[in-house]
Design an enzyme around this catalytic site. Structure first.
Site, PDB file in Angstrom:
ATOM      1  CB  SER A  31      -7.293  -3.113  -6.197  1.00  0.00           C
ATOM      2  OG  SER A  31      -6.344  -2.479  -5.401  1.00  0.00           O
ATOM      3  CG  HIS A  62      -2.165  -2.265  -7.770  1.00  0.00           C
ATOM      4  ND1 HIS A  62      -2.621  -1.024  -8.180  1.00  0.00           N
ATOM      5  CD2 HIS A  62      -3.022  -2.671  -6.814  1.00  0.00           C
ATOM      6  CE1 HIS A  62      -3.707  -0.711  -7.484  1.00  0.00           C
ATOM      7  NE2 HIS A  62      -3.963  -1.694  -6.649  1.00  0.00           N
ATOM      8  CG  HIS A  84      -2.024   2.482  -3.260  1.00  0.00           C
ATOM      9  ND1 HIS A  84      -1.495   1.441  -3.994  1.00  0.00           N
ATOM     10  CD2 HIS A  84      -3.335   2.558  -3.607  1.00  0.00           C
ATOM     11  CE1 HIS A  84      -2.452   0.906  -4.732  1.00  0.00           C
ATOM     12  NE2 HIS A  84      -3.581   1.571  -4.522  1.00  0.00           N
ATOM     13  CE1 TYR A  86      -1.306   0.298   0.385  1.00  0.00           C
ATOM     14  CE2 TYR A  86      -3.177   1.732  -0.036  1.00  0.00           C
ATOM     15  CZ  TYR A  86      -2.456   0.584  -0.317  1.00  0.00           C
ATOM     16  OH  TYR A  86      -2.861  -0.257  -1.311  1.00  0.00           O
ATOM     17  CD  GLU A  87       2.111   0.816  -2.828  1.00  0.00           C
ATOM     18  OE1 GLU A  87       2.913  -0.042  -3.228  1.00  0.00           O
ATOM     19  OE2 GLU A  87       1.391   1.484  -3.601  1.00  0.00           O
ATOM     20  CB  ALA A 114     -10.987  -2.007  -5.678  1.00  0.00           C
ATOM     21  CG  MET A 212      -7.262   2.945   1.348  1.00  0.00           C
ATOM     22  SD  MET A 212      -6.395   1.464   1.911  1.00  0.00           S
ATOM     23  CE  MET A 212      -7.709   0.613   2.795  1.00  0.00           C
ATOM     24  CB  SER A 213      -6.219   5.080  -4.858  1.00  0.00           C
ATOM     25  OG  SER A 213      -7.466   4.681  -5.409  1.00  0.00           O
ATOM     26  CG  ASN A 236     -15.284  -4.081   0.244  1.00  0.00           C
ATOM     27  OD1 ASN A 236     -14.390  -3.967  -0.588  1.00  0.00           O
ATOM     28  ND2 ASN A 236     -15.454  -3.241   1.240  1.00  0.00           N
ATOM     29  CG  HIS A 247      -6.187  -6.404  -1.164  1.00  0.00           C
ATOM     30  ND1 HIS A 247      -6.752  -5.264  -1.708  1.00  0.00           N
ATOM     31  CD2 HIS A 247      -5.241  -6.798  -2.067  1.00  0.00           C
ATOM     32  CE1 HIS A 247      -6.178  -4.974  -2.866  1.00  0.00           C
ATOM     33  NE2 HIS A 247      -5.259  -5.894  -3.104  1.00  0.00           N
TER      34      HIS A 247
HETATM   35  C1  R1P Z   1      -7.567  -2.128  -0.455  1.00  0.00           C
HETATM   36  O1  R1P Z   1      -8.223  -3.334  -0.648  1.00  0.00           O
HETATM   37  C2  R1P Z   1      -6.925  -1.590  -1.701  1.00  0.00           C
HETATM   38  O2  R1P Z   1      -7.909  -1.554  -2.776  1.00  0.00           O
HETATM   39  C3  R1P Z   1      -8.073  -0.239  -3.253  1.00  0.00           C
HETATM   40  C4  R1P Z   1      -7.675   0.613  -2.051  1.00  0.00           C
HETATM   41  O3  R1P Z   1      -7.377   1.946  -2.402  1.00  0.00           O
HETATM   42  C5  R1P Z   1      -6.492  -0.141  -1.495  1.00  0.00           C
HETATM   43  O4  R1P Z   1      -5.317   0.114  -2.216  1.00  0.00           O
HETATM   44  O5  R1P Z   1      -7.160  -0.124  -4.330  1.00  0.00           O
HETATM   45  P1  R1P Z   1      -7.219   0.956  -5.521  1.00  0.00           P
HETATM   46  O6  R1P Z   1      -7.794   2.192  -4.982  1.00  0.00           O
HETATM   47  O7  R1P Z   1      -5.817   1.121  -5.989  1.00  0.00           O
HETATM   48  O8  R1P Z   1      -8.088   0.339  -6.615  1.00  0.00           O
END
Ligand code: R1P
Length: 271
Positions: A31, A62, A84, A86-87, A114, A212-213, A236, A247
């Site tokens: 992100s 993205h 992701h 969650y998508e 992130a 979340m990744s 954060n 986000h």
């Molecule tokens: C939440 O703000 C998003 O940022 C992070 C989290 O996993 C979620 O998708 O993104 P990336 O992990 O894709 O960087």
């Protein structure tokens, strides 16, 4: 269902026809971190939507493109964005780009994200070298029949984040005077941010950052025999450590630190 190896043949033939031949490093840009791909020289860019068996990424920050070319003298194939769980994608779909990177010949990947800081010594804007992870998604991309030509049934995760790459990152960060935190990334499914209670739990369990990744991608990298460097941008502090989460703030923080992030990854590639 089509075998993974057959799907990969279709994907890699398509990419080779587009001119993507020799690949050393795969990059997965999290992100707000996709701008690094704009620095790739002699770039060939292909939207995810055109690539056979690829999903699309609909998350802000993205871009949804695969970018190939030279960065720091290395042949790289960058995911400007990622898929992701969650998508609504399966773990297999989320990690298909990592399979593709291995199939097209990459020996290593650099995964970035992130993340929320759990460690009380972190501040937003810190970069964190990922030394290990906790898969707390309650799923695993390797569940199902194992295609033995892809990797072993029971992959060893002891050195999933390649120690020699961690050492390279430490050295280049020091040389550039970039403060580099290090720690354990705990992967949740999302899309909710964690609750304050979940963050207290994650700290007790040994997490330094949450997101979340990444964890599923690194599991597939280990299965595929790829070396891994992982970098989180602490965008954060996690729930309960600051008043609220969103986000927009995540992307804003990456905007502020993207210079340092790009220099660190480029120097690590060059090393
Ligand atoms: C939440 O703000 C998003 O940022 C992070 C989290 O996993 C979620 O998708 O993104 P990336 O992990 O894709 O960087």
């Amino acid at each position: 269902m089509t075998k993974l190896s057959e799907m990969l043949k279709e994907t890699t033939s398509f990419l080779k026809e587009k001119g993507i031949k020799e690949v050393e490093f795969g990059l997965i840009l999290g992100s707000g971190l996709g701008e690094l791909a704009d620095e790739i020289e002699d770039a060939i860019a292909i939207p995810f939507s055109e690539i056979p068996h690829f999903a699309v990424s609909a998350v802000v920050g993205h871009a949804g493109k695969l970018v190939y070319g030279t960065l720091s003298g290395k042949k790289v194939l960058a995911m400007q964005g990622r898929f992701h769980y969650y998508e609504g994608h399966s773990m297999q779909t989320v990690t298909y780009p990592v399979r593709m990177m291995a199939a097209i010949g990459a020996h290593s990947i650099i995964v970035t994200n992130a993340a929320g800081g759990v460690n009380e010594n972190f501040t937003p804007g810190n970069l964190m070298l990922i030394t290990d992870h906790i898969n707390f998604t309650f799923d695993n991309p390797l569940i199902g029949e194992n295609e033995d030509e892809m990797g072993p049934r029971f992959p060893d995760m002891s050195h999933a984040y390649t120690p020699e790459y961690a050492e390279v990152a430490r050295k280049v960060a020091k040389a550039q005077n970039v403060p580099l935190q290090e720690g354990v990334y705990m992967g949740f499914s999302g899309p909710t941010y964690e609750t304050p209670a979940e963050i207290r739990m994650s700290r007790v369990m040994g997490a330094d950052a949450v997101g979340m990744s990444t964890v599923s991608e690194v599991i597939v990298a280990a299965h595929s025999g790829l070396k891994v460097l992982g970098i989180s941008c602490i965008t954060n502090l996690a729930a309960g450590m600051q008043s609220s989460l969103n986000h927009a703030e995540v992307v804003e923080t990456t905007e502020r630190v993207k210079g340092q992030f790009k220099e660190l990854v480029k120097a690590a590639l060059a090393a």
